[in-house]
Design an enzyme around this catalytic site. Structure first.
Site, mmCIF file in Angstrom:
data_model
loop_
_atom_site.group_PDB
_atom_site.id
_atom_site.type_symbol
_atom_site.label_atom_id
_atom_site.label_comp_id
_atom_site.label_asym_id
_atom_site.label_seq_id
_atom_site.Cartn_x
_atom_site.Cartn_y
_atom_site.Cartn_z
ATOM 1 N N ASP A 77 15.413 -0.208 10.756
ATOM 2 C CA ASP A 77 16.644 0.564 11.475
ATOM 3 C C ASP A 77 16.902 1.851 11.014
ATOM 4 N N CYS A 100 4.308 -4.938 31.484
ATOM 5 C CA CYS A 100 5.402 -4.790 32.315
ATOM 6 C C CYS A 100 4.962 -5.101 33.781
ATOM 7 N N CYS A 130 14.656 -5.318 34.537
ATOM 8 C CA CYS A 130 15.716 -4.830 33.581
ATOM 9 C C CYS A 130 16.446 -3.688 34.063
ATOM 10 N N CYS A 137 20.328 -3.466 34.741
ATOM 11 C CA CYS A 137 21.345 -2.784 33.689
ATOM 12 C C CYS A 137 22.390 -2.153 34.468
ATOM 13 N N CYS A 195 24.649 3.495 27.806
ATOM 14 C CA CYS A 195 24.167 2.146 27.526
ATOM 15 C C CYS A 195 25.256 1.478 26.832
ATOM 16 N N CYS A 252 19.455 -6.553 29.629
ATOM 17 C CA CYS A 252 18.061 -5.985 29.734
ATOM 18 C C CYS A 252 17.087 -7.232 29.234
ATOM 19 N N CYS A 257 14.514 -10.291 31.121
ATOM 20 C CA CYS A 257 12.964 -9.907 31.213
ATOM 21 C C CYS A 257 12.229 -11.152 31.325
HETATM 22 C C1 B12 Z 1 18.908 4.792 18.233
HETATM 23 C C2 B12 Z 1 18.882 3.448 18.532
HETATM 24 C C3 B12 Z 1 19.369 2.803 19.380
HETATM 25 C C4 B12 Z 1 20.375 3.517 20.581
HETATM 26 C C5 B12 Z 1 19.118 4.051 21.358
HETATM 27 C C6 B12 Z 1 18.137 3.128 21.946
HETATM 28 C C7 B12 Z 1 16.755 3.717 22.259
HETATM 29 N N1 B12 Z 1 16.284 3.117 23.247
HETATM 30 O O1 B12 Z 1 16.611 4.988 21.781
HETATM 31 C C8 B12 Z 1 21.270 2.386 21.128
HETATM 32 C C9 B12 Z 1 22.562 2.499 20.279
HETATM 33 C C10 B12 Z 1 21.664 2.769 22.555
HETATM 34 C C11 B12 Z 1 20.367 1.399 20.852
HETATM 35 C C12 B12 Z 1 20.645 0.138 21.319
HETATM 36 C C13 B12 Z 1 19.844 -1.051 21.117
HETATM 37 N N2 B12 Z 1 19.051 -1.159 19.893
HETATM 38 CO CO1 B12 Z 1 18.443 0.233 18.726
HETATM 39 N N3 B12 Z 1 17.934 1.315 17.728
HETATM 40 C C14 B12 Z 1 17.824 2.633 17.650
HETATM 41 C C15 B12 Z 1 16.765 3.121 16.550
HETATM 42 C C16 B12 Z 1 17.815 3.417 15.294
HETATM 43 C C17 B12 Z 1 16.282 4.464 16.802
HETATM 44 C C18 B12 Z 1 15.344 4.420 18.260
HETATM 45 C C19 B12 Z 1 15.123 5.727 18.635
HETATM 46 O O2 B12 Z 1 14.113 6.407 17.958
HETATM 47 N N4 B12 Z 1 15.399 6.266 19.966
HETATM 48 C C20 B12 Z 1 14.673 7.530 20.284
HETATM 49 C C21 B12 Z 1 14.257 7.314 21.848
HETATM 50 C C22 B12 Z 1 13.815 8.619 22.203
HETATM 51 O O3 B12 Z 1 13.077 6.485 21.676
HETATM 52 P P1 B12 Z 1 12.805 5.429 22.458
HETATM 53 O O4 B12 Z 1 13.663 4.977 23.459
HETATM 54 O O5 B12 Z 1 12.126 4.351 21.828
HETATM 55 O O6 B12 Z 1 12.021 6.240 23.297
HETATM 56 C C23 B12 Z 1 10.509 6.180 23.511
HETATM 57 C C24 B12 Z 1 10.050 5.713 24.527
HETATM 58 O O7 B12 Z 1 10.583 5.981 25.543
HETATM 59 C C25 B12 Z 1 8.638 6.344 24.383
HETATM 60 N N5 B12 Z 1 7.926 6.563 25.966
HETATM 61 C C26 B12 Z 1 8.271 7.786 26.634
HETATM 62 N N6 B12 Z 1 7.625 7.685 27.917
HETATM 63 C C27 B12 Z 1 7.009 6.598 27.660
HETATM 64 C C28 B12 Z 1 5.915 6.067 28.483
HETATM 65 C C29 B12 Z 1 5.248 4.797 28.402
HETATM 66 C C30 B12 Z 1 4.396 4.230 29.278
HETATM 67 C C31 B12 Z 1 5.555 4.429 27.177
HETATM 68 C C32 B12 Z 1 4.962 3.085 26.813
HETATM 69 C C33 B12 Z 1 6.352 4.773 26.255
HETATM 70 C C34 B12 Z 1 7.097 5.775 26.482
HETATM 71 O O8 B12 Z 1 8.580 7.443 23.807
HETATM 72 C C35 B12 Z 1 10.007 7.638 23.163
HETATM 73 C C36 B12 Z 1 9.901 8.163 21.938
HETATM 74 O O9 B12 Z 1 9.246 7.387 21.050
HETATM 75 C C37 B12 Z 1 15.859 1.885 16.311
HETATM 76 C C38 B12 Z 1 15.495 1.823 14.851
HETATM 77 C C39 B12 Z 1 14.195 2.725 14.555
HETATM 78 N N7 B12 Z 1 14.353 3.581 13.345
HETATM 79 O O10 B12 Z 1 13.328 3.187 15.257
HETATM 80 C C40 B12 Z 1 16.823 0.764 16.850
HETATM 81 C C41 B12 Z 1 16.021 -0.479 17.306
HETATM 82 C C42 B12 Z 1 15.126 0.268 18.655
HETATM 83 N N8 B12 Z 1 17.130 -1.006 18.285
HETATM 84 C C43 B12 Z 1 16.994 -2.169 18.227
HETATM 85 C C44 B12 Z 1 17.959 -3.299 19.138
HETATM 86 C C45 B12 Z 1 17.771 -4.522 18.830
HETATM 87 C C46 B12 Z 1 18.755 -2.872 19.951
HETATM 88 C C47 B12 Z 1 19.648 -3.495 20.965
HETATM 89 C C48 B12 Z 1 18.880 -4.736 21.634
HETATM 90 C C49 B12 Z 1 20.790 -4.040 20.202
HETATM 91 C C50 B12 Z 1 21.788 -4.517 21.299
HETATM 92 N N9 B12 Z 1 21.735 -5.960 21.833
HETATM 93 O O11 B12 Z 1 22.824 -3.882 21.760
HETATM 94 C C51 B12 Z 1 20.007 -2.235 21.883
HETATM 95 C C52 B12 Z 1 18.867 -2.177 23.205
HETATM 96 C C53 B12 Z 1 19.076 -1.297 24.091
HETATM 97 C C54 B12 Z 1 17.880 -0.677 24.676
HETATM 98 N N10 B12 Z 1 17.285 -0.951 26.078
HETATM 99 O O12 B12 Z 1 17.013 0.068 23.984
HETATM 100 C C55 B12 Z 1 15.839 -2.880 17.749
HETATM 101 C C56 B12 Z 1 14.730 -3.098 18.924
HETATM 102 C C57 B12 Z 1 13.714 -4.250 18.372
HETATM 103 C C58 B12 Z 1 12.602 -4.552 19.427
HETATM 104 N N11 B12 Z 1 12.213 -5.647 19.646
HETATM 105 O O13 B12 Z 1 12.296 -3.569 20.020
HETATM 106 C C59 B12 Z 1 15.297 -1.514 16.524
HETATM 107 C C60 B12 Z 1 13.893 -1.317 16.525
HETATM 108 C C61 B12 Z 1 16.174 -1.619 15.446
HETATM 109 C C62 B12 Z 1 15.422 -3.103 14.709
HETATM 110 N N12 B12 Z 1 14.980 -2.582 13.189
HETATM 111 O O14 B12 Z 1 14.973 -3.823 14.925
HETATM 112 N N13 B12 Z 1 19.373 1.498 19.666
HETATM 113 S S1 SF4 Z 2 12.145 -6.814 32.620
HETATM 114 FE FE1 SF4 Z 2 10.742 -7.003 30.987
HETATM 115 S S2 SF4 Z 2 8.654 -7.026 31.971
HETATM 116 FE FE2 SF4 Z 2 10.199 -6.367 33.531
HETATM 117 S S3 SF4 Z 2 10.088 -4.254 33.182
HETATM 118 FE FE3 SF4 Z 2 11.775 -4.673 31.854
HETATM 119 S S4 SF4 Z 2 10.747 -4.900 30.120
HETATM 120 FE FE4 SF4 Z 2 9.032 -4.870 31.507
HETATM 121 S S1 SF4 Z 3 21.643 -2.864 26.621
HETATM 122 FE FE1 SF4 Z 3 21.856 -0.839 27.467
HETATM 123 S S2 SF4 Z 3 20.136 -0.477 28.788
HETATM 124 FE FE2 SF4 Z 3 20.040 -2.698 28.226
HETATM 125 S S3 SF4 Z 3 21.219 -3.566 30.092
HETATM 126 FE FE3 SF4 Z 3 22.708 -3.113 28.428
HETATM 127 S S4 SF4 Z 3 23.529 -1.056 29.155
HETATM 128 FE FE4 SF4 Z 3 21.658 -1.408 30.166
#
Ligand code: B12
Ligand code: SF4
Ligand code: SF4
Length: 309
Positions: free
Chosen positions: A126, A181, A187, A191, A206, A236, A240
Site C-alpha cells: 500500500d 466488466c 458500481c 456510488c 469518495c 462499489c 459488483c
Molecule cells: C490512493 C489510494 C486510495 C485513494 C484513491 C483511490 C484510487 N482509486 O485511486 C482512496 C483513499 C479514495 C482509496 C480508497 C480505497 N482503497 Co485504496 N489505495 C490507494 C493507493 C495508495 C494508490 C492508488 C493510486 O495510485 N491511485 C491513483 C489513481 C490515478 O490510480 P487508479 O484509480 O488506480 O487509476 C488508474 C486507472 O484508472 C487506470 N485507467 C485509466 N483509464 C483506464 C481505462 C481502462 C480501460 C483501464 C483498465 C484502466 C484505466 O489508470 C490509472 C493510473 O494507473 C493504493 C495502493 C498502491 N500503492 O497502489 C491503495 C489500494 C488501491 N486501495 C485499496 C483499497 C482496498 C481501497 C478501498 C476499497 C478501501 C475502502 N473500503 O474504503 C477504497 C476503494 C475506493 C475505490 N473505488 O477505488 C487496495 C485495493 C485492492 C484491490 N483489490 O484493488 C489498494 C491496492 C491497497 C492494497 N495494498 O491492497 N484508496
Molecule cells: S460493478 Fe463490477 S463488473 Fe460491474 S462495472 Fe463495476 S467493477 Fe465492473
Molecule cells: S468507495 Fe468511493 S467510489 Fe466506491 S461506492 Fe464508496 S464512495 Fe463511491
C-alpha cells in the site's frame, strides 16, 4: 522444484490466494492519465501521491536493481455488518499492513535461505510508491474494474495487494488482458457521491477519502452523503456481480471484526473517550485517523439517537 515454483508454493502456504510474477521492463500504461488525474486535483489533499509520482510511474526510480515484481493477493472477505455504524471490511480486524508485511518478509527470508547467492528484495504494501493494481494486472492476477479496483475472476475484489520486488530474474506470468466488466455499470450507478465514472475515481468525492484522508470538518453536503460509513466505504464492491458470484470467506482469522466493531451501537461509539479509542483500535487501520477525526465521522452518522443537521 525450481525457484519460481517454490516461491509460489511458499506464498500459498503463507496464506496468499493469488500470486503472479512480472518483468519490470515494459513501461506502465496510463502514466499520462495519472499525471492528468493529479493535475486536475483528483487526489485532493493526498499530496503524498504527487510527491513520489515519478517513482510510481517508473519502478526503476524506486528500486533500480529490480528484475522481478512478485504480486500477491490475500482475500479479506468477512460478512459481518453493523447497520448503525459502518466500518469497511478492510478495517474490521487487524491492520492488513502488519499482516501482509509479516508474510512478505517471511517469503523474502525463505527466498534468501533457498539461494546460494545474495538477493536484495523490497517488501511493498500500500504505502510504497508503486501502482499496485497495475502490477497485479501485469502479473496475471486480474483486471482493474470500472470502480478502479483489481478483480480476480475466481475470488472477486475483496483482496489486499502486496509485492515483493527482487533483483533476480524469475519466470514471468502473462498479464491479465481481458476486461470482464463488459457493459455493466452497477458500481458507478450505486456510488452515492457520484465519485465514479468508467475506470476513473474522483477521490475528493469518495467516502473512503472523506472518512480517512480528509482532515477538516465536513461541509453540509459531504456530511449528508456519508451513509453511516465511519471508516472507508464498501458500496462499489458490495454491488459488483463478481463479488456477489465469487466472494469467499477469508482464511485469515485476524481480518474478522473486532467485537466492538460488530456490536457497538451509535450511542456506544459516541460515548467512547480517547483512551478507549486507542485501546480498541491499537492494531487496526482505524487508529490512523486518531480520536478527533473518528469522533467527527461518528458524529456525522444520521440516526434518531444522533442530532445531525
Ligand atoms: C490512493 C489510494 C486510495 C485513494 C484513491 C483511490 C484510487 N482509486 O485511486 C482512496 C483513499 C479514495 C482509496 C480508497 C480505497 N482503497 Co485504496 N489505495 C490507494 C493507493 C495508495 C494508490 C492508488 C493510486 O495510485 N491511485 C491513483 C489513481 C490515478 O490510480 P487508479 O484509480 O488506480 O487509476 C488508474 C486507472 O484508472 C487506470 N485507467 C485509466 N483509464 C483506464 C481505462 C481502462 C480501460 C483501464 C483498465 C484502466 C484505466 O489508470 C490509472 C493510473 O494507473 C493504493 C495502493 C498502491 N500503492 O497502489 C491503495 C489500494 C488501491 N486501495 C485499496 C483499497 C482496498 C481501497 C478501498 C476499497 C478501501 C475502502 N473500503 O474504503 C477504497 C476503494 C475506493 C475505490 N473505488 O477505488 C487496495 C485495493 C485492492 C484491490 N483489490 O484493488 C489498494 C491496492 C491497497 C492494497 N495494498 O491492497 N484508496
Ligand atoms: S460493478 Fe463490477 S463488473 Fe460491474 S462495472 Fe463495476 S467493477 Fe465492473
Ligand atoms: S468507495 Fe468511493 S467510489 Fe466506491 S461506492 Fe464508496 S464512495 Fe463511491
Amino acid at each position: 522444484m525450481d525457484l519460481t515454483k517454490s516461491i509460489k508454493s511458499k506464498a500459498h502456504d503463507l496464506g496468499f490466494q493469488k500470486i503472479g510474477i512480472s518483468s519490470p521492463k515494459e513501461p506502465l500504461a496510463y502514466n499520462d492519465y495519472f499525471d492528468e488525474w493529479i493535475s486536475l486535483g483528483k487526489n485532493g489533499t493526498m499530496q503524498w501521491l504527487e510527491n513520489r509520482k515519478e517513482e510510481r510511474k517508473d519502478i526503476y526510480k524506486y528500486f533500480p536493481e529490480v528484475k522481478s515484481v512478485i504480486s500477491l493477493a490475500i482475500n479479506y472477505y468477512t460478512d459481518s455488518e453493523n447497520s448503525q455504524v459502518k466500518f469497511s471490511k478492510y478495517a474490521h480486524g487487524t491492520d492488513y499492513h502488519i499482516i501482509v508485511k509479516q508474510k512478505l518478509n517471511a517469503l523474502l527470508d525463505f527466498i534468501k535461505a533457498s539461494l546460494n547467492q545474495n538477493v536484495e528484495g523490497v517488501v511493498c504494501v500500500d504505502s510504497s510508491p508503486i501502482m499496485e493494481k497495475q502490477w497485479a494486472q501485469r502479473s496475471g492476477i486480474g483486471w482493474q474494474g470500472k470502480h478502479t479496483l483489481l478483480i480476480n475472476d475466481e475470488i472477486g475484489s475483496w483482496m489486499f495487494l502486496g509485492e515483493l520486488l527482487l533483483d533476480i530474474p524469475l519466470e514471468y506470468d502473462k498479464p491479465f488482458i481481458k476486461d470482464l466488466c463488459g457493459s455493466c455499470t452497477t458500481c458507478i450507478d450505486a456510488c452515492p457521491t457520484n465519485a465514479l465514472s468508467e475506470y476513473h475515481l474522483d477521490a475528493t468525492k469518495c467516502i473512503s477519502y472523506l472518512t480517512v484522508e480528509h482532515k477538516t470538518d465536513f461541509d453540509t453536503s459531504q456530511k449528508s452523503q456519508l451513509n453511516s460509513w465511519v471508516y472507508g466505504c464498501d458500496i462499489c464492491q458490495q454491488v459488483c456481480p463478481w463479488n456477489i458470484k465469487r466472494q469467499q470467506y477469508s482464511s485469515e482469522d485476524l481480518f474478522y471484526p473486532k467485537q466492538e466493531v460488530r456490536e457497538y451501537s451509535l450511542i456506544d461509539w459516541l460515548k467512547i473517550d480517547d483512551f478507549s479509542f486507542k485501546k480498541i483500535f491499537k492494531d487496526s487501520p482505524v487508529k490512523r485517523i486518531k480520536y478527533d477525526r473518528f469522533k467527527r465521522n461518528v458524529s456525522a452518522v444520521k440516526h434518531p439517537s444522533n442530532n445531525v443537521d
